[in-house]
Scaffold this motif. Structure first.
Motif, short mmCIF file in Angstrom:
data_model
loop_
_atom_site.label_atom_id
_atom_site.label_comp_id
_atom_site.label_asym_id
_atom_site.label_seq_id
_atom_site.Cartn_x
_atom_site.Cartn_y
_atom_site.Cartn_z
N VAL A 33 -9.67 7.88 -1.02
CA VAL A 33 -8.53 7.09 -1.81
C VAL A 33 -8.93 5.83 -2.44
O VAL A 33 -8.77 5.74 -3.63
CB VAL A 33 -7.37 6.89 -0.72
CG1 VAL A 33 -6.29 6.28 -1.59
CG2 VAL A 33 -6.91 8.30 -0.26
N ALA A 34 -9.51 4.91 -1.80
CA ALA A 34 -9.68 3.54 -2.14
C ALA A 34 -10.81 2.99 -1.28
O ALA A 34 -11.10 3.34 -0.05
CB ALA A 34 -8.56 2.76 -2.14
N ALA A 35 -11.51 2.19 -2.04
CA ALA A 35 -12.43 1.26 -1.17
C ALA A 35 -12.42 -0.21 -1.54
O ALA A 35 -12.20 -0.50 -2.68
CB ALA A 35 -13.86 1.87 -1.53
N ILE A 36 -13.21 -0.93 -0.55
CA ILE A 36 -13.31 -2.35 -1.07
C ILE A 36 -14.38 -2.86 -0.37
O ILE A 36 -14.82 -2.58 0.80
CB ILE A 36 -11.96 -3.20 -0.54
CG1 ILE A 36 -11.94 -4.57 -1.10
CG2 ILE A 36 -11.75 -3.27 0.97
CD1 ILE A 36 -10.83 -5.32 -0.89
N THR A 37 -15.35 -3.95 -1.21
CA THR A 37 -16.39 -4.31 -0.57
C THR A 37 -16.27 -5.78 0.06
O THR A 37 -15.28 -6.30 0.04
CB THR A 37 -17.36 -4.46 -1.79
OG1 THR A 37 -17.04 -5.56 -2.41
CG2 THR A 37 -17.56 -3.30 -2.51
N SER A 38 -17.25 -6.04 0.86
CA SER A 38 -17.11 -7.57 1.32
C SER A 38 -16.81 -8.73 0.38
O SER A 38 -16.12 -9.58 0.70
CB SER A 38 -18.43 -7.87 2.09
OG SER A 38 -19.75 -7.72 1.28
N GLY A 39 -17.10 -8.47 -0.78
CA GLY A 39 -17.10 -9.51 -1.80
C GLY A 39 -15.58 -9.07 -2.71
O GLY A 39 -15.17 -9.99 -3.34
N GLY A 40 -14.59 -8.15 -2.07
CA GLY A 40 -13.50 -7.83 -2.76
C GLY A 40 -13.41 -6.94 -4.00
O GLY A 40 -12.54 -6.59 -4.50
N SER A 41 -14.67 -6.34 -4.47
CA SER A 41 -14.60 -5.32 -5.42
C SER A 41 -14.00 -4.09 -5.02
O SER A 41 -14.19 -3.77 -3.85
CB SER A 41 -16.04 -5.08 -6.02
OG SER A 41 -16.65 -6.22 -6.44
N THR A 42 -13.05 -3.51 -5.88
CA THR A 42 -12.24 -2.04 -5.45
C THR A 42 -12.66 -1.40 -6.23
O THR A 42 -12.90 -1.18 -7.39
CB THR A 42 -10.85 -2.80 -5.37
OG1 THR A 42 -10.54 -2.94 -6.85
CG2 THR A 42 -10.55 -3.60 -4.54
N ASN A 43 -12.35 0.15 -5.57
CA ASN A 43 -12.59 1.30 -6.42
C ASN A 43 -11.38 2.25 -6.00
O ASN A 43 -10.98 2.17 -4.66
CB ASN A 43 -13.88 1.74 -6.10
CG ASN A 43 -14.24 3.12 -7.07
OD1 ASN A 43 -13.84 2.84 -8.13
ND2 ASN A 43 -14.95 4.07 -6.47
N TYR A 44 -10.83 2.94 -6.97
CA TYR A 44 -9.75 3.80 -6.47
C TYR A 44 -10.14 5.31 -7.12
O TYR A 44 -10.77 5.61 -8.12
CB TYR A 44 -8.24 3.37 -7.37
CG TYR A 44 -7.97 2.06 -6.59
CD1 TYR A 44 -8.47 0.91 -7.41
CD2 TYR A 44 -7.19 1.91 -5.55
CE1 TYR A 44 -7.94 -0.43 -6.81
CE2 TYR A 44 -6.87 0.78 -4.95
CZ TYR A 44 -7.29 -0.51 -5.76
OH TYR A 44 -6.85 -1.72 -5.37
#
Length: 119
Positions: free
Chosen positions: A47-58
């Motif tokens: 559904v969604a992802a977030i990296t340690s640096g705050g980058s997101t993907n949906y």
């Protein structure tokens, strides 16, 4: 490292829910955190992802409706879900990878939280 997913429930179409995924245990760092969902009879999907640096993907089917965020001080990741549709009905799972305080990699899944959207 254990993950506790919460915040699911029953909501009418067009409503909102906020899921939480809290990590606990011997944590040194948490890298990417993902939310997946699995509807009855279907495969689990990202559904969604977030990296340690705050980058997101949906995933395309939630863009513009869902927002993933994280509070590193609380070791917690959130999934704000707006404009919910009956097709969003599923069990939602969080998944995290990182490093524990023994300097071992961890790869953990939460237990899942049920989201049901009525029409």
């Amino acid at each position: 490292v254990q993950l506790q997913a919460s915040g699911g429930g029953l909501v009418q179409a067009g409503g909102s829910l906020r899921l939480s995924c809290a990590a606990s245990g011997s944590i040194f760092s948490i890298n990417t955190v993902e939310w997946y969902r699995q509807a009855p009879g279907k495969q689990r999907e990202l559904v969604a992802a977030i990296t340690s640096g705050g980058s997101t993907n949906y995933a395309d089917f939630v863009k513009g409706r869902f927002t993933i965020s994280r509070d590193n001080a609380k070791n917690t990741v959130y999934l704000q879900m707006n404009s919910l549709e009956p097709e969003d009905t599923a069990v939602y799972y969080c998944h995290a990878r990182g490093i524990d305080r023994s300097w071992f990699d961890f790869d953990s899944w939460g237990q899942g939280t049920q989201v049901t959207v009525s029409s």
